[in-house]
Motif scaffolding. Structure first.
Motif, short mmCIF file in Angstrom:
data_model
loop_
_atom_site.label_atom_id
_atom_site.label_comp_id
_atom_site.label_asym_id
_atom_site.label_seq_id
_atom_site.Cartn_x
_atom_site.Cartn_y
_atom_site.Cartn_z
N VAL A 7 0.88 -1.02 0.11
CA VAL A 7 0.08 0.09 -0.09
C VAL A 7 0.99 1.22 0.06
O VAL A 7 0.23 2.23 -0.50
CB VAL A 7 -1.00 -0.06 1.30
CG1 VAL A 7 -2.15 -1.12 1.15
CG2 VAL A 7 -0.29 0.23 2.42
N ILE A 8 1.96 1.24 0.47
CA ILE A 8 2.94 2.41 0.45
C ILE A 8 3.04 2.99 -0.93
O ILE A 8 3.44 2.21 -2.04
CB ILE A 8 4.25 2.37 1.03
CG1 ILE A 8 3.92 1.82 2.54
CG2 ILE A 8 5.09 3.43 0.99
CD1 ILE A 8 5.35 1.32 3.11
N GLY A 9 2.57 4.09 -1.07
CA GLY A 9 2.61 4.89 -2.42
C GLY A 9 1.37 4.80 -3.12
O GLY A 9 1.06 5.38 -4.32
N LEU A 10 0.25 4.10 -2.65
CA LEU A 10 -0.97 4.14 -3.46
C LEU A 10 -1.83 5.02 -3.00
O LEU A 10 -1.58 5.72 -1.83
CB LEU A 10 -1.81 2.98 -3.15
CG LEU A 10 -1.06 1.32 -3.34
CD1 LEU A 10 -2.12 0.28 -3.02
CD2 LEU A 10 -0.73 1.35 -4.87
N SER A 11 -2.77 5.67 -3.66
CA SER A 11 -3.73 6.48 -3.47
C SER A 11 -5.07 5.72 -2.78
O SER A 11 -4.91 4.41 -2.84
CB SER A 11 -4.29 7.20 -4.81
OG SER A 11 -4.74 6.02 -5.45
N TRP A 23 -7.49 -2.38 -4.39
CA TRP A 23 -6.88 -3.71 -3.76
C TRP A 23 -7.58 -4.26 -2.75
O TRP A 23 -7.66 -5.63 -2.69
CB TRP A 23 -5.35 -3.31 -3.24
CG TRP A 23 -4.24 -3.15 -3.94
CD1 TRP A 23 -3.68 -2.17 -4.76
CD2 TRP A 23 -3.26 -4.36 -4.45
NE1 TRP A 23 -2.60 -2.39 -5.56
CE2 TRP A 23 -2.43 -3.86 -5.24
CE3 TRP A 23 -3.16 -5.67 -3.97
CZ2 TRP A 23 -1.44 -4.74 -5.75
CZ3 TRP A 23 -2.43 -6.52 -4.31
CH2 TRP A 23 -1.44 -5.96 -5.44
N PHE A 24 -8.15 -3.77 -1.95
CA PHE A 24 -8.93 -4.20 -1.15
C PHE A 24 -10.03 -5.00 -1.62
O PHE A 24 -10.35 -6.46 -1.21
CB PHE A 24 -9.64 -3.14 -0.19
CG PHE A 24 -10.83 -3.92 0.78
CD1 PHE A 24 -10.80 -4.69 1.87
CD2 PHE A 24 -12.15 -3.34 0.39
CE1 PHE A 24 -11.77 -5.29 2.49
CE2 PHE A 24 -13.26 -3.69 1.10
CZ PHE A 24 -13.10 -4.87 2.22
N ALA A 25 -10.54 -4.53 -2.59
CA ALA A 25 -11.59 -5.22 -3.36
C ALA A 25 -11.30 -6.65 -4.08
O ALA A 25 -11.66 -7.59 -3.98
CB ALA A 25 -12.42 -4.31 -4.33
N ALA A 26 -10.10 -6.37 -4.55
CA ALA A 26 -9.50 -7.48 -5.56
C ALA A 26 -8.84 -8.68 -4.66
O ALA A 26 -9.14 -9.91 -4.76
CB ALA A 26 -8.17 -6.86 -6.38
N VAL A 27 -8.31 -8.28 -3.31
CA VAL A 27 -7.83 -9.22 -2.60
C VAL A 27 -8.70 -10.18 -1.84
O VAL A 27 -8.58 -11.19 -1.94
CB VAL A 27 -6.67 -8.62 -1.42
CG1 VAL A 27 -6.32 -9.66 -0.40
CG2 VAL A 27 -5.43 -8.24 -2.06
N ASP A 55 -10.64 -6.29 -13.48
CA ASP A 55 -9.68 -5.60 -13.78
C ASP A 55 -8.81 -5.00 -12.78
O ASP A 55 -8.31 -4.06 -12.86
CB ASP A 55 -10.21 -4.31 -14.68
CG ASP A 55 -11.21 -4.57 -15.81
OD1 ASP A 55 -10.64 -5.44 -16.36
OD2 ASP A 55 -12.38 -4.06 -16.12
N GLY A 56 -8.85 -5.65 -11.62
CA GLY A 56 -8.19 -5.21 -10.46
C GLY A 56 -6.61 -5.25 -10.66
O GLY A 56 -6.11 -5.74 -11.72
N PRO A 57 -5.94 -4.76 -9.72
CA PRO A 57 -4.48 -4.80 -9.76
C PRO A 57 -3.97 -6.32 -9.91
O PRO A 57 -4.64 -7.25 -9.45
CB PRO A 57 -3.88 -4.44 -8.60
CG PRO A 57 -5.13 -4.50 -7.54
CD PRO A 57 -6.29 -4.43 -8.29
N LEU A 101 -7.95 -10.18 7.41
CA LEU A 101 -8.24 -9.33 8.53
C LEU A 101 -7.44 -7.97 8.20
O LEU A 101 -8.23 -7.03 8.47
CB LEU A 101 -7.57 -10.15 9.65
CG LEU A 101 -7.79 -9.27 10.91
CD1 LEU A 101 -9.23 -8.95 11.29
CD2 LEU A 101 -7.26 -9.91 12.23
N ALA A 102 -6.29 -8.03 7.69
CA ALA A 102 -5.65 -6.96 7.68
C ALA A 102 -6.19 -5.89 6.58
O ALA A 102 -6.20 -4.45 6.54
CB ALA A 102 -4.03 -7.07 7.25
N TRP A 103 -6.54 -6.53 5.53
CA TRP A 103 -7.57 -5.94 4.31
C TRP A 103 -8.65 -5.14 4.81
O TRP A 103 -8.86 -4.06 4.09
CB TRP A 103 -7.55 -6.85 3.18
CG TRP A 103 -6.03 -7.16 2.77
CD1 TRP A 103 -5.62 -8.28 3.27
CD2 TRP A 103 -5.35 -6.52 1.74
NE1 TRP A 103 -4.33 -8.43 2.54
CE2 TRP A 103 -4.09 -7.40 1.76
CE3 TRP A 103 -5.38 -5.46 0.85
CZ2 TRP A 103 -3.13 -7.03 0.85
CZ3 TRP A 103 -4.25 -5.02 0.12
CH2 TRP A 103 -3.29 -5.78 0.16
#
Ligand code: ZN
Length: 158
Positions: free
Chosen positions: A87-91, A98-102, A114-116, A139-141
């Motif tokens: 996540v470092i560097g992400l808007s 990322w949350f949705a894709a993971v 179309d996710g990352p 959990l972390a997500w």
């Protein structure tokens, strides 16, 4: 315990297992960030995983620093460690995608569309089909999602 993964051959499974154990033993960005602007706690009572996620966003809502504290099983700690690397560097919108894709990928919903490109996260894919382990891995997500929205309440898997 890392559950068996029917999607990969033994060589890949071993690589993924080693990656998870490496992140669990030596979590990246472990520790509190004093300058954090956004935080969230995550609790997974069934397994006993607990973590607090720290994010430092700049004025353009770009994540400049990320860290976490907590304790739990190897999967929950490895997932949090991988999250801080990613996540470092992400808007904020990028973090949300990322949350949705993971979560989609780990809950066996299948393709993230179309996710990352999930990269190392697919090492956690072995949890698919094991609902109690999915909670450890996501959990972390969920904490990330809560933190960027400043919801202020601890996220719990129960
Ligand atoms: Zn766990």
């Amino acid at each position: 315990m890392i559950p068996p993964d029917v999607h990969h051959d033994d060589g890949m499974r071993e690589l993924y297992r080693e990656l998870i154990l490496d992140h669990a033993r030596r979590p990246r960005h472990f520790g509190k960030i004093d300058a954090a602007t956004h935080t969230a706690e995550g609790i997974n009572p069934l397994c006993g995983d607990k973590l607090k996620l720290y994010l430092q966003l700049d004025e353009n809502r770009i994540i400049r620093a990320a860290g976490f504290e907590g304790s739990g099983c190897a999967i929950s700690m490895a997932s949090a460690s991988l999250l801080t690397e990613i996540v470092i560097g992400l808007s904020v919108p990028e973090a949300e995608s990322w949350f949705a894709a993971v979560t989609a990928r780990l809950t066996a919903a299948g393709d993230a569309g179309d996710g990352p490109d999930l990269g190392k996260i697919i090492a956690l894919e072995g949890v698919r089909g094991y609902p109690s382990r999915v909670k450890c891995a996501t959990l972390a997500w969920h904490a990330l999602d809560s933190a960027v929205h400043q919801r202020g309440t601890a996220v719990s898997t129960e």
